[in-house]
Design an enzyme around this catalytic site. Structure first.
Site, PDB file in Angstrom:
ATOM      1  N   ASN A 112      42.936  -0.283  10.159  1.00 42.37           N
ATOM      2  CA  ASN A 112      43.951  -1.381  10.525  1.00 42.37           C
ATOM      3  C   ASN A 112      45.330  -1.303   9.843  1.00 42.37           C
ATOM      4  OD1 ASN A 112      42.051  -2.845  12.019  1.00 42.37           O
ATOM      5  ND2 ASN A 112      41.341  -4.189  10.174  1.00 42.37           N
ATOM      6  N   GLU A 154      45.060  -1.134  18.682  1.00 51.18           N
ATOM      7  CA  GLU A 154      44.434  -2.189  18.895  1.00 51.18           C
ATOM      8  C   GLU A 154      45.504  -3.444  18.797  1.00 51.18           C
ATOM      9  OE1 GLU A 154      40.516  -3.455  16.680  1.00 51.18           O
ATOM     10  OE2 GLU A 154      42.263  -4.704  15.762  1.00 51.18           O
ATOM     11  N   TRP A 165      30.416 -11.019   5.835  1.00 47.98           N
ATOM     12  CA  TRP A 165      31.196  -9.974   6.223  1.00 47.98           C
ATOM     13  C   TRP A 165      31.397  -8.804   5.452  1.00 47.98           C
ATOM     14  CZ3 TRP A 165      36.336  -9.049   4.462  1.00 47.98           C
ATOM     15  CH2 TRP A 165      37.020  -8.233   5.171  1.00 47.98           C
ATOM     16  N   ARG A 209      34.742 -15.065  11.774  1.00 44.66           N
ATOM     17  CA  ARG A 209      34.094 -13.972  12.261  1.00 44.66           C
ATOM     18  C   ARG A 209      32.902 -14.416  13.177  1.00 44.66           C
ATOM     19  NH1 ARG A 209      37.408 -11.192  11.130  1.00 44.66           N
ATOM     20  NH2 ARG A 209      37.496  -9.601   9.590  1.00 44.66           N
ATOM     21  N   ASP A 226      32.495  -2.022  19.612  1.00 41.58           N
ATOM     22  CA  ASP A 226      33.111  -2.440  18.341  1.00 41.58           C
ATOM     23  C   ASP A 226      32.308  -3.112  17.303  1.00 41.58           C
ATOM     24  OD1 ASP A 226      35.468  -3.678  17.207  1.00 41.58           O
ATOM     25  OD2 ASP A 226      35.112  -5.379  17.996  1.00 41.58           O
ATOM     26  N   HIS A 250      42.528  -6.748   2.192  1.00 39.83           N
ATOM     27  CA  HIS A 250      42.396  -7.291   3.590  1.00 39.83           C
ATOM     28  C   HIS A 250      43.518  -8.280   3.613  1.00 39.83           C
ATOM     29  CE1 HIS A 250      41.187  -8.344   7.558  1.00 39.83           C
ATOM     30  NE2 HIS A 250      40.580  -7.551   7.836  1.00 39.83           N
ATOM     31  N   SER A 262      41.193  -0.057   5.096  1.00 40.61           N
ATOM     32  CA  SER A 262      40.792   1.230   4.536  1.00 40.61           C
ATOM     33  C   SER A 262      41.541   2.344   4.422  1.00 40.61           C
ATOM     34  CB  SER A 262      39.622   1.672   5.787  1.00 40.61           C
ATOM     35  OG  SER A 262      40.339   1.849   7.036  1.00 40.61           O
TER      36      SER A 262
HETATM   37  O1  SFD Z   1      37.596  -5.250  11.152  1.00 41.59           O
HETATM   38  C1  SFD Z   1      30.735   0.893  -8.196  1.00 41.59           C
HETATM   39  N1  SFD Z   1      37.716  -3.403   6.573  1.00 41.59           N
HETATM   40  C2  SFD Z   1      38.557  -2.529   7.439  1.00 41.59           C
HETATM   41  N2  SFD Z   1      39.584  -1.782   7.143  1.00 41.59           N
HETATM   42  C3  SFD Z   1      39.996  -0.986   8.264  1.00 41.59           C
HETATM   43  O2  SFD Z   1      40.844  -0.347   8.273  1.00 41.59           O
HETATM   44  N3  SFD Z   1      39.601  -1.437   9.724  1.00 41.59           N
HETATM   45  C4  SFD Z   1      38.653  -2.381   9.892  1.00 41.59           C
HETATM   46  O3  SFD Z   1      38.338  -2.584  10.976  1.00 41.59           O
HETATM   47  C5  SFD Z   1      38.282  -3.330   8.715  1.00 41.59           C
HETATM   48  N4  SFD Z   1      37.336  -4.175   8.931  1.00 41.59           N
HETATM   49  C6  SFD Z   1      36.185  -4.210   8.042  1.00 41.59           C
HETATM   50  C7  SFD Z   1      36.368  -3.897   6.815  1.00 41.59           C
HETATM   51  C8  SFD Z   1      35.308  -3.904   5.916  1.00 41.59           C
HETATM   52  C9  SFD Z   1      34.310  -4.403   6.243  1.00 41.59           C
HETATM   53  C10 SFD Z   1      32.990  -4.569   5.261  1.00 41.59           C
HETATM   54  C11 SFD Z   1      33.830  -4.728   7.660  1.00 41.59           C
HETATM   55  C12 SFD Z   1      35.010  -4.739   8.565  1.00 41.59           C
HETATM   56  C13 SFD Z   1      32.535  -5.396   8.099  1.00 41.59           C
HETATM   57  C14 SFD Z   1      38.382  -3.049   4.923  1.00 41.59           C
HETATM   58  C15 SFD Z   1      37.986  -1.868   4.070  1.00 41.59           C
HETATM   59  O4  SFD Z   1      36.847  -1.434   4.432  1.00 41.59           O
HETATM   60  C16 SFD Z   1      38.488  -2.161   2.870  1.00 41.59           C
HETATM   61  O5  SFD Z   1      40.048  -2.430   2.835  1.00 41.59           O
HETATM   62  C17 SFD Z   1      38.456  -0.862   1.921  1.00 41.59           C
HETATM   63  O6  SFD Z   1      37.018  -0.306   2.112  1.00 41.59           O
HETATM   64  C18 SFD Z   1      38.528  -1.171   0.349  1.00 41.59           C
HETATM   65  O7  SFD Z   1      38.373  -0.046  -0.293  1.00 41.59           O
HETATM   66  P1  SFD Z   1      38.202   0.058  -2.152  1.00 41.59           P
HETATM   67  O8  SFD Z   1      37.862   1.443  -2.166  1.00 41.59           O
HETATM   68  O9  SFD Z   1      38.962  -1.076  -2.655  1.00 41.59           O
HETATM   69  O10 SFD Z   1      36.504  -0.623  -1.899  1.00 41.59           O
HETATM   70  P2  SFD Z   1      35.258   0.027  -1.255  1.00 41.59           P
HETATM   71  O11 SFD Z   1      35.504   0.949  -0.081  1.00 41.59           O
HETATM   72  O12 SFD Z   1      34.323  -1.234  -0.601  1.00 41.59           O
HETATM   73  O13 SFD Z   1      34.669   0.817  -2.291  1.00 41.59           O
HETATM   74  C19 SFD Z   1      34.006   0.328  -3.529  1.00 41.59           C
HETATM   75  C20 SFD Z   1      33.264   1.179  -4.310  1.00 41.59           C
HETATM   76  O14 SFD Z   1      32.895   0.769  -5.292  1.00 41.59           O
HETATM   77  C21 SFD Z   1      31.617   1.173  -5.941  1.00 41.59           C
HETATM   78  N5  SFD Z   1      31.190   0.154  -6.974  1.00 41.59           N
HETATM   79  N6  SFD Z   1      30.790   2.013  -8.866  1.00 41.59           N
HETATM   80  C22 SFD Z   1      30.249   1.928 -10.013  1.00 41.59           C
HETATM   81  N7  SFD Z   1      29.888   0.953 -10.814  1.00 41.59           N
HETATM   82  C23 SFD Z   1      30.110  -0.507 -10.253  1.00 41.59           C
HETATM   83  N8  SFD Z   1      29.820  -1.661 -11.207  1.00 41.59           N
HETATM   84  C24 SFD Z   1      30.460  -0.547  -8.859  1.00 41.59           C
HETATM   85  N9  SFD Z   1      30.647  -1.498  -7.962  1.00 41.59           N
HETATM   86  C25 SFD Z   1      31.170  -1.196  -7.141  1.00 41.59           C
HETATM   87  C26 SFD Z   1      30.979   1.018  -4.429  1.00 41.59           C
HETATM   88  O15 SFD Z   1      29.649   1.591  -4.570  1.00 41.59           O
HETATM   89  C27 SFD Z   1      31.934   1.687  -3.554  1.00 41.59           C
HETATM   90  O16 SFD Z   1      31.773   2.961  -3.810  1.00 41.59           O
HETATM   91  S1  SFD Z   1      37.832  -5.503   9.731  1.00 41.59           S
HETATM   92  O17 SFD Z   1      36.982  -6.626   9.514  1.00 41.59           O
HETATM   93  O18 SFD Z   1      39.216  -5.891   9.790  1.00 41.59           O
HETATM   94  P1  AMP Z   2      39.955  -8.826  11.668  1.00 39.38           P
HETATM   95  O1  AMP Z   2      39.116  -8.033  12.766  1.00 39.38           O
HETATM   96  O2  AMP Z   2      39.998 -10.226  12.091  1.00 39.38           O
HETATM   97  O3  AMP Z   2      39.817  -8.127  10.307  1.00 39.38           O
HETATM   98  O4  AMP Z   2      41.494  -8.253  12.347  1.00 39.38           O
HETATM   99  C1  AMP Z   2      41.691  -6.967  12.136  1.00 39.38           C
HETATM  100  C2  AMP Z   2      43.143  -6.798  12.183  1.00 39.38           C
HETATM  101  O5  AMP Z   2      43.753  -7.484  13.435  1.00 39.38           O
HETATM  102  C3  AMP Z   2      43.872  -7.357  11.113  1.00 39.38           C
HETATM  103  O6  AMP Z   2      45.086  -6.441  10.835  1.00 39.38           O
HETATM  104  C4  AMP Z   2      44.103  -8.639  11.120  1.00 39.38           C
HETATM  105  O7  AMP Z   2      45.103  -9.209  10.525  1.00 39.38           O
HETATM  106  C5  AMP Z   2      44.638  -8.507  12.659  1.00 39.38           C
HETATM  107  N1  AMP Z   2      44.359  -9.887  13.683  1.00 39.38           N
HETATM  108  C6  AMP Z   2      43.118 -10.333  13.729  1.00 39.38           C
HETATM  109  N2  AMP Z   2      43.238 -11.560  14.697  1.00 39.38           N
HETATM  110  C7  AMP Z   2      44.422 -11.730  14.897  1.00 39.38           C
HETATM  111  C8  AMP Z   2      45.323 -12.698  15.534  1.00 39.38           C
HETATM  112  N3  AMP Z   2      44.789 -13.497  16.214  1.00 39.38           N
HETATM  113  N4  AMP Z   2      46.491 -12.497  15.644  1.00 39.38           N
HETATM  114  C9  AMP Z   2      47.213 -11.489  14.835  1.00 39.38           C
HETATM  115  N5  AMP Z   2      46.500 -10.488  13.962  1.00 39.38           N
HETATM  116  C10 AMP Z   2      45.369 -10.692  14.041  1.00 39.38           C
END
Ligand code: SFD
Ligand code: AMP
Length: 623
Positions: free
Chosen positions: A62, A126, A217, A248, A350, A387, A434
């Protein structure tokens, strides 16, 4: 406790966590550590290959700024984030991530991540900032690079980091935790610590119940460890009020981004009305941010919520309309059918790439996305700095971009010396996702190495303090063992509370008093004060948490971590005397946005007094 071995590890850089930010930190620190003869150690509560938010994979990257194309600038990205967060953002931090993120994405591709390409070999977008990927193995690929960089001997998996170690100067010098598989208590001592343990889920009551309870989520195993670690270390925190509520697909939480951006789908209410059109006048009330494009995520939520509150649900993602519309652009009937099939498989992929349960729900409920729409809904609130939320620690910016007020020596260092964070752990720098979390982990890793080169001694924590911590952390096991025969049902006992029951109590408090799903994300001063009273009693009871096994001990401490995130959240919502993010939360007693609250609302828990300090910090534009 007697049969727990204490294992002590001394290192230079300690990375707590194994997710995207941690893997970024690992590859970068390994590079600088080699040059400077430093040792790097990584500790994850789970297994690096599939830990954290990317465990199931993702279907998009993203954040890709694509500066080389000349189409976008860093300033464009900063402007996008500033607007999406209703003006509250650290421009220096966002810009620093934005200028490094493309190189993280190029590394992912080099390591084997398939990124969609068009006929000319260009990345398939996207949306403006988002790339499509075949990402079911995304985390394995990124973890492999981290593992190769650090070496297996320097990685501890299935060790739950519980508490920070702070020396007599107030600097961070390590962490303690326990193995979730063996009777081992770990003491890690380090010159610099990078706390990257993700965001917090299940602080609020989830929509899912019964067997579906773990479905959310964001992953329920991200339980507030970054926030707890930094708060308990005494670090200043920022944007603790800015929870994230994504919209969602209902019940299985499939993401909507690909539908809105790639397939250009509309969402409509039960009467077939598009709330983004019928509710448009409401955006005037949130000027200037209501007027920008894209409309900020919280305002998009808000318009939808207004329909739901007026009884106009269910809300549908019009998948059938979008797919038919795109395929109708192909005039030849055979080619049109082929196109529809392709779109259909992209739609399924997806979900299969990142939210498999949504595909299962579709299959189980006879959904053909090309034929009928699917319900969408606002999720329960999450705490996630990466996010579209913004909660996390207040960190130093980079020397070349940050104004003096935002710079204190090392990029991404918290206000506690030696303690760094990134990803979901660092605040006021949203929309890193990510790829940006990985890039920010690299930034923090490099800065932590530089700190360890400049500060060559490890601070001291005396043996008695460590022994006391060990006793306190393992105490729930002893309490359960001593008290289990006081009742015939192990779930009901006069001497202990089980972590699951404790979690339900926390979630009920947050849901009803702090603006969760049941109250339509609405709260007020009186409700929040009552919520704080109830949290104080809950915290007293946390001393009586019991654990039957190592696994339950993990659950105990996850819930203690969540409780601290909850308290920081309520306190900061109370402090911010306005509503700025309707759609995330609405203060019924302060229903408008106020100019004099265009500031950061920060907080800090004082290690000596146990008091919370609330602090306003100026927003200093960089662009
Ligand atoms: O579609 C301990 N995210 C998305 N990012 C994207 O780039 N594209 C997407 O498509 C994304 N979407 C999405 C995303 C996440 C999820 C769950 C879904 C969909 C279903 C967001 C990214 O995943 C997110 O921004 C990053 O992963 C954040 O990175 P970070 O490093 O801050 O967190 P992490 O990856 O969750 O890792 C955490 C780690 O900590 C560990 N941990 N270890 C030791 N002791 C403890 N007490 C601990 N507690 C946690 C974990 O095990 C892990 O290793 S969409 O929705 O937008
Ligand atoms: P999401 O699946 O909602 O996590 O969205 C993935 C990416 O698309 C993120 O960067 C969001 O900010 C963006 N996004 C989702 N829905 C919209 C929307 N309706 N308009 C603009 N950006 C969006």
């Amino acid at each position: 406790m007697a049969n727990f071995e204490t294992v002590e590890i001394t290192t230079d850089i300690l990375i707590c966590g194994g997710g995207m930010a941690a893997c970024g930190a690992a590859v970068e620190t390994a590079y600088w550590a080699k040059k400077n003869n430093l040792k790097v150690t990584l500790v994850d509560k789970a297994s690096l290959d599939r830990s954290g938010a990317v465990a199931m994979g993702l279907s998009a990257i993203n954040q890709y700024v694509d500066v080389n194309s000349g189409n976008n600038t860093i300033e464009d990205y900063v402007g996008y984030v500033r607007n999406d967060l209703m003006g509250i953002t650290r421009e220096d931090l966002v810009a620093n991530i934005a200028r490094h993120v493309d190189s993280s994405v190029h590394l992912f591709e080099k390591w084997g991540l398939p990124i969609w390409k068009d006929a000319e070999g260009k990345y398939v977008h996207e949306g403006r900032w988002q790339l499509m990927i075949n990402g079911e193995s995304y985390k394995i690929i990124v973890a492999e690079a981290a593992k190769n960089a650090l070496g297996a001997d320097n990685i501890y998996e299935r060790v739950f980091i519980t508490e920070p170690l702070i020396d007599d100067q107030g600097n961070c010098c390590g962490a303690v935790g326990f193995s979730v598989r063996e009777n081992k208590f770990y003491v890690f001592k380090a010159k610099a610590v990078i706390a990257v343990m993700g965001g917090a889920v299940h602080v609020f009551k989830p929509r899912s119940t019964g067997e579906g309870l773990g479905r959310s989520w964001y992953p329920p195993f991200n339980s507030g460890a970054s926030a707890y670690f930094t708060i308990k270390a005494g670090a200043e925190m920022t944007c603790q009020e800015v929870r994230f509520i994504p919209v969602r697909f209902k019940d299985a939480y499939g993401p909507v981004g690909a539908w809105f951006l790639l397939f250009k789908a509309r969402a409509t209410n039960g009467l077939g009305e598009n709330y983004m059109e019928t509710r448009r006048p409401e955006l005037e009330n949130w000027k200037p941010y209501g007027m920008v494009k894209p409309v900020p995520a919280n305002l998009r939520n808000w318009l939808m919520m207004l329909d739901v509150m007026e009884g106009k649900g269910p809300i549908y993602m019009r998948t059938e309309e979008a797919l038919q519309k795109i395929s109708a652009e192909v005039t030849d009937e055979k080619a049109r059918k082929k196109k529809l099939k392709e779109l259909e498989s992209e739609a399924w992929e997806d979900f299969l790439d990142m939210t498999i349960s949504q595909a299962l729900l579709w299959a189980a409920s006879d959904v053909f996305p090309e034929e009928k729409p699917s319900e969408i809904a606002a999720c329960e609130p999450y705490f996630i700095g990466s996010h579209s939320g913004a909660s996390g620690a207040w960190v130093s910016g980079p020397e070349d971009l940050a104004p003096p007020e935002y710079f204190w020596g090392y990029a991404n260092m918290t206000t506690v010396k030696g303690l760094f964070t990134a990803g979901d752990g660092s605040g006021a720098s949203s929309h890193k996702f990510s790829s940006g979390s990985h890039a920010e982990g690299r930034i923090a890793g490099k800065a932590a190495c530089s700190y360890a080169v400049d500060n060559t001694t490890i601070g001291n924590v005396d043996a008695a303090t460590i022994e006391e911590l060990k006793k306190r952390i393992l105490m729930p096991l002893d309490l359960f063992e001593e008290s289990k025969n006081a009742s015939t049902d192990p779930d009901t006992n006069p001497h202990y509370i089980r972590p699951k029951q404790y979690m339900f109590r926390l979630q009920k408090i947050m849901d009803e008093y702090a603006g969760g799903v049941s109250t339509n994300f609405t709260t007020n001063e009186q409700l929040m004060n009552k919520g704080l009273d109830l949290l104080a009693i809950l915290r007293e009871d946390s001393e009586k948490l019991g654990a039957e096994s190592l696994h339950e001990l993990l659950r105990v401490w996850e819930n203690v971590h969540r409780t601290w995130q909850a308290e920081a959240h309520i306190r900061t919502m109370l402090f911010r005397d306005e509503t700025r993010w309707p759609g995330y939360y609405f203060r019924a007693d302060k229903p408008k946005m106020k100019d004099d609250w265009k500031v950061f609302a920060n907080c800090q828990w004082d290690r000596k007094t146990g008091e919370w300090n609330m602090i306003k910090r100026d927003i200093i534009p960089v662009y």
